[in-house]
Motif scaffolding. Structure first.
Motif, PDB file in Angstrom:
ATOM      1  N   VAL A 387       0.884  -1.305  -0.068  1.00 25.52           N
ATOM      2  CA  VAL A 387       0.022   0.129   0.075  1.00 25.52           C
ATOM      3  C   VAL A 387       0.842   1.344  -0.143  1.00 25.52           C
ATOM      4  CG1 VAL A 387      -2.017  -1.231   1.206  1.00 25.52           C
ATOM      5  CG2 VAL A 387      -0.029  -0.320   2.694  1.00 25.52           C
ATOM      6  N   ARG A 388       2.074   1.023  -0.416  1.00 31.49           N
ATOM      7  CA  ARG A 388       2.965   2.505  -0.539  1.00 31.49           C
ATOM      8  C   ARG A 388       2.506   3.246  -1.462  1.00 31.49           C
ATOM      9  NH1 ARG A 388       8.711   0.374  -1.216  1.00 31.49           N
ATOM     10  NH2 ARG A 388       7.663  -1.156  -2.390  1.00 31.49           N
ATOM     11  N   GLY A 396      11.305  -0.125  -5.815  1.00 33.79           N
ATOM     12  CA  GLY A 396      11.453  -1.562  -5.697  1.00 33.79           C
ATOM     13  C   GLY A 396      10.225  -2.041  -4.819  1.00 33.79           C
ATOM     14  N   HIS A 397       9.785  -3.224  -5.369  1.00 37.58           N
ATOM     15  CA  HIS A 397       8.685  -3.938  -4.662  1.00 37.58           C
ATOM     16  C   HIS A 397       8.730  -5.548  -4.650  1.00 37.58           C
ATOM     17  CE1 HIS A 397       7.543  -3.381  -8.873  1.00 37.58           C
ATOM     18  NE2 HIS A 397       7.072  -4.513  -8.928  1.00 37.58           N
ATOM     19  N   ILE A 398       8.005  -6.085  -3.777  1.00 33.13           N
ATOM     20  CA  ILE A 398       8.273  -7.567  -3.586  1.00 33.13           C
ATOM     21  C   ILE A 398       7.657  -8.143  -4.906  1.00 33.13           C
ATOM     22  CG2 ILE A 398       7.218  -9.699  -2.369  1.00 33.13           C
ATOM     23  CD1 ILE A 398       7.188  -7.699   0.117  1.00 33.13           C
ATOM     24  N   ASP A 399       8.401  -9.137  -5.486  1.00 33.40           N
ATOM     25  CA  ASP A 399       8.072  -9.603  -6.820  1.00 33.40           C
ATOM     26  C   ASP A 399       6.716 -10.514  -6.625  1.00 33.40           C
ATOM     27  OD1 ASP A 399       8.283 -10.825  -9.433  1.00 33.40           O
ATOM     28  OD2 ASP A 399       9.121 -12.345  -8.762  1.00 33.40           O
ATOM     29  N   GLY A 400       5.664 -10.009  -7.426  1.00 39.78           N
ATOM     30  CA  GLY A 400       4.416 -10.695  -7.320  1.00 39.78           C
ATOM     31  C   GLY A 400       3.334 -10.042  -6.370  1.00 39.78           C
ATOM     32  N   ALA A 401       3.840  -9.117  -5.975  1.00 35.02           N
ATOM     33  CA  ALA A 401       2.857  -8.404  -4.855  1.00 35.02           C
ATOM     34  C   ALA A 401       1.723  -7.512  -5.884  1.00 35.02           C
ATOM     35  CB  ALA A 401       3.558  -7.489  -4.101  1.00 35.02           C
ATOM     36  N   VAL A 402       0.653  -7.304  -5.097  1.00 36.06           N
ATOM     37  CA  VAL A 402      -0.318  -6.373  -5.847  1.00 36.06           C
ATOM     38  C   VAL A 402      -0.073  -4.907  -4.983  1.00 36.06           C
ATOM     39  CG1 VAL A 402      -2.743  -5.989  -6.098  1.00 36.06           C
ATOM     40  CG2 VAL A 402      -2.023  -8.302  -5.859  1.00 36.06           C
ATOM     41  N   HIS A 403      -0.172  -3.903  -6.050  1.00 36.89           N
ATOM     42  CA  HIS A 403      -0.051  -2.668  -5.408  1.00 36.89           C
ATOM     43  C   HIS A 403      -1.262  -1.836  -5.731  1.00 36.89           C
ATOM     44  CE1 HIS A 403       1.738   1.543  -6.431  1.00 36.89           C
ATOM     45  NE2 HIS A 403       2.033   1.271  -4.973  1.00 36.89           N
ATOM     46  N   VAL A 404      -1.829  -1.316  -4.606  1.00 34.66           N
ATOM     47  CA  VAL A 404      -2.864  -0.473  -4.379  1.00 34.66           C
ATOM     48  C   VAL A 404      -2.344   0.681  -3.383  1.00 34.66           C
ATOM     49  CG1 VAL A 404      -5.264  -0.138  -3.694  1.00 34.66           C
ATOM     50  CG2 VAL A 404      -4.583  -2.327  -4.893  1.00 34.66           C
ATOM     51  N   PRO A 405      -1.900   1.793  -3.941  1.00 31.47           N
ATOM     52  CA  PRO A 405      -1.376   2.949  -2.826  1.00 31.47           C
ATOM     53  C   PRO A 405      -2.463   3.114  -1.818  1.00 31.47           C
ATOM     54  CG  PRO A 405      -1.083   3.351  -4.939  1.00 31.47           C
ATOM     55  CD  PRO A 405      -1.970   2.208  -5.128  1.00 31.47           C
ATOM     56  N   ALA A 434      -4.465   0.083   6.596  1.00 32.01           N
ATOM     57  CA  ALA A 434      -5.008  -0.675   5.568  1.00 32.01           C
ATOM     58  C   ALA A 434      -5.592  -1.904   5.751  1.00 32.01           C
ATOM     59  CB  ALA A 434      -3.990  -0.973   4.470  1.00 32.01           C
ATOM     60  N   ALA A 435      -4.872  -2.700   6.906  1.00 36.01           N
ATOM     61  CA  ALA A 435      -5.482  -3.883   7.393  1.00 36.01           C
ATOM     62  C   ALA A 435      -6.598  -3.638   8.096  1.00 36.01           C
ATOM     63  CB  ALA A 435      -4.411  -4.621   8.334  1.00 36.01           C
ATOM     64  N   SER A 436      -6.719  -2.621   8.981  1.00 35.84           N
ATOM     65  CA  SER A 436      -8.187  -2.328   9.748  1.00 35.84           C
ATOM     66  C   SER A 436      -9.217  -2.227   8.552  1.00 35.84           C
ATOM     67  CB  SER A 436      -8.046  -1.148  10.648  1.00 35.84           C
ATOM     68  OG  SER A 436      -7.769   0.181   9.870  1.00 35.84           O
ATOM     69  N   LEU A 437      -8.948  -1.548   7.432  1.00 38.24           N
ATOM     70  CA  LEU A 437      -9.915  -1.234   6.426  1.00 38.24           C
ATOM     71  C   LEU A 437     -10.382  -2.432   5.675  1.00 38.24           C
ATOM     72  CD1 LEU A 437      -8.557   2.020   4.934  1.00 38.24           C
ATOM     73  CD2 LEU A 437     -10.509   1.941   6.234  1.00 38.24           C
ATOM     74  N   LEU A 438      -9.449  -3.295   5.449  1.00 36.56           N
ATOM     75  CA  LEU A 438      -9.667  -4.642   4.889  1.00 36.56           C
ATOM     76  C   LEU A 438     -10.452  -5.462   5.642  1.00 36.56           C
ATOM     77  CD1 LEU A 438      -6.129  -5.252   3.473  1.00 36.56           C
ATOM     78  CD2 LEU A 438      -8.092  -5.085   2.125  1.00 36.56           C
ATOM     79  N   ALA A 439     -10.167  -5.656   6.811  1.00 37.05           N
ATOM     80  CA  ALA A 439     -10.977  -6.530   8.031  1.00 37.05           C
ATOM     81  C   ALA A 439     -12.246  -5.845   8.098  1.00 37.05           C
ATOM     82  CB  ALA A 439     -10.315  -6.360   9.125  1.00 37.05           C
ATOM     83  N   ASN A 440     -12.573  -4.469   8.140  1.00 37.28           N
ATOM     84  CA  ASN A 440     -13.737  -3.932   7.947  1.00 37.28           C
ATOM     85  C   ASN A 440     -14.911  -4.446   6.936  1.00 37.28           C
ATOM     86  OD1 ASN A 440     -13.143  -2.820  10.621  1.00 37.28           O
ATOM     87  ND2 ASN A 440     -12.763  -0.831   9.829  1.00 37.28           N
TER      88      ASN A 440
END
Length: 466
Positions: A387-388, A396-405, A434-440
């Motif tokens: 979420v950066r 630079g980002h984790i290979d295979g990651a999904v990017h949603v700022p 972000a985790a709290s929004l996803l959990a909600n």
């Protein structure tokens, strides 16, 4: 030096205000809205505030200048070319303001951050005449960088970048190398094109290290525009508030909410914000709340993602923490929270069913999970969510990651593939939000609470392609 300049730091927004005094009279530059800090500093210096100065109509915070003028009777210096819905002393390029027998201000037009931006040279009286001590540069010349040029719209960014280059050159030509540089932005503020490279600086130092002096105009414009990333959505409201004239702030405590009222506010779609640190939030929190700890830029991210005008309720361990949050929020125009509650999650919930936990891990655990061996008690990551912001991702980002700022997350939940989400950012702060929004939203989520710099040493493969 007879004249003394004190810094008033607002680290949560990445800004600085200043108080310059000769021991009797004081000038305040670019004050934040919670002006009690300014009044305390002036009182400690036994100085009367005679002038309040704005380098520009700010985009990243609501100014306290008008309120300070109301209380002190000081002269309010604002660029003559800026429209303003309040009485002020209009100033323009070349104007000299005699503050006292010991100090004066000289206005210098430095457009770039805004069209009508002014810098103010602070001169001190000496036996041989007036000597420049330094310059208040607002959002023009910053430490190792300059103010961003796109806040008035992308259509103006190129022209303003050209003007920013010219303005910096003008200051360098006007002032001696030993003159201090006192910017308002650049200490984490999104008003800065990049971040400050030092805690203090001079004109001479900036000539050596600042790209605005190293690059030709065309190169500077290209580099500046290429480096700009997203900025907080609440900026759209700051310029309007500062143009019309902000109302005085009210920092008195707001009404308390009990467990039933908190449940009702969450059900109504209001924002109930847990101000505790993210580890405490993960261990136990009221379901439906969001994590925005006071140990990070809470106001920036709340103001960025909230629908403007949505009621906000604050949860904290102590009344002092709620008061600190109120102070942060008034700086960006969220004047009165709807309610507040203090104590523990158990006191905020009707019962155990109203509480929720959030799994927490780190990058070494993610590395193990990617090889099919997740730590005990943690689900296998089916989605790694970054979420950066855009510039961080491109570095630079984790290979295979999904990017949603993070600023796009609320409206892009559907873009996140199904399955358990392991979410990370640069440190863990934004990831917790972000985790709290996803959990909600009903997603199964694991918070990666770790510095991104630890990912590659842990054995996680990074993609560094731009």
């Amino acid at each position: 030096m007879t004249v003394q300049v004190s810094v008033i730091t607002t680290s949560s927004l990445g800004d600085r205000s200043y108080l310059a005094t000769d021991g009797r009279i004081a000038v305040v530059v670019d004050p934040q809205r919670d002006i009690d800090r300014v009044l305390h500093l002036a009182g400690a210096a036994s100085a009367r505030i005679s002038h309040v100065v704005e380098t520009h109509l700010h985009n990243d915070y609501v100014s306290g200048g008008l309120d300070l003028v109301r209380l002190t009777g000081a002269n309010y210096l604002v660029a003559a070319a800026d429209e303003a819905g309040f009485d002020r002393v209009p100033v323009g390029d070349g104007d000299i303001v005699e503050v006292s027998a010991a100090m004066r201000l000289r206005a210098v037009a430095t457009p770039g951050h805004t069209f009508h931006h002014l810098s103010y040279v602070l001169d001190e009286a000496t036996e041989t005449g007036w000597t420049p001590v330094g310059v208040f540069t607002g959002g023009s010349l910053l430490f190792g960088t300059t103010g961003r040029t796109d806040l008035l719209g992308a259509g103006h960014a190129h022209e303003l970048a050209e003007r920013q280059h010219t303005s910096a050159k003008r200051l360098a030509d006007l002032l001696p190398d030993g003159a201090q540089v006192w910017p308002t932005h650049g200490f984490g503020s999104f008003c800065s094109a990049s971040q400050a490279d030092a805690p203090e600086s001079t004109i001479g130092r900036e000539k050596q290290v600042n790209p605005v002096f190293r690059l030709a105009s065309t190169e500077f414009v290209t580099e500046t525009l290429a480096g700009l990333d997203a900025y907080p959505a609440y900026y759209a409201h700051m310029g309007e508030a500062n143009t019309t004239g902000p109302a005085p702030v009210d920092l008195t405590p707001v009404a308390r909410a009990d467990a039933a009222q908190l449940r009702e506010r969450i059900a109504a779609g209001e924002w109930v914000v847990d101000l505790r640190n993210r580890k405490a939030y993960a261990a136990s929190h009221l379901a439906g709340t969001v994590s925005l700890g006071l140990d990070g830029p809470m106001a920036t991210w709340l103001g960025w993602l909230i629908d403007w005008g949505t009621p906000v309720t604050l949860l904290a361990e102590t009344p002092e923490q709620v008061a600190d949050a109120q102070r942060e929020l008034v700086r960006i125009g969220i004047d009165r929270p709807a309610a507040q509650a203090t104590g523990t999650p158990g006191q905020w919930a009707d019962g155990p069913t109203g509480l929720r936990e959030l799994p927490v891990t780190d990058f070494p655990a993610l590395a193990s999970a990617q090889t099919g061996e997740p730590p005990a008690g943690l689900p296998t990551p089916q989605v790694v969510l970054d979420v950066r912001l855009g510039n961080e991702w491109r570095d630079g980002h984790i290979d295979g990651a999904v990017h949603v700022p993070l600023p796009e997350l609320p409206r892009r939940m559907a873009d996140i593939p199904v399955g358990t989400v392991w979410v990370h950012c640069g440190s863990g702060y934004r990831a917790a939000f972000a985790a709290s929004l996803l959990a909600n939203a009903g997603r199964d989520v694991v918070l990666v609470n770790d510095l991104f710099g630890n990912a590659e040493p842990a054995g996680i493969r990074l993609d560094r392609r731009a």
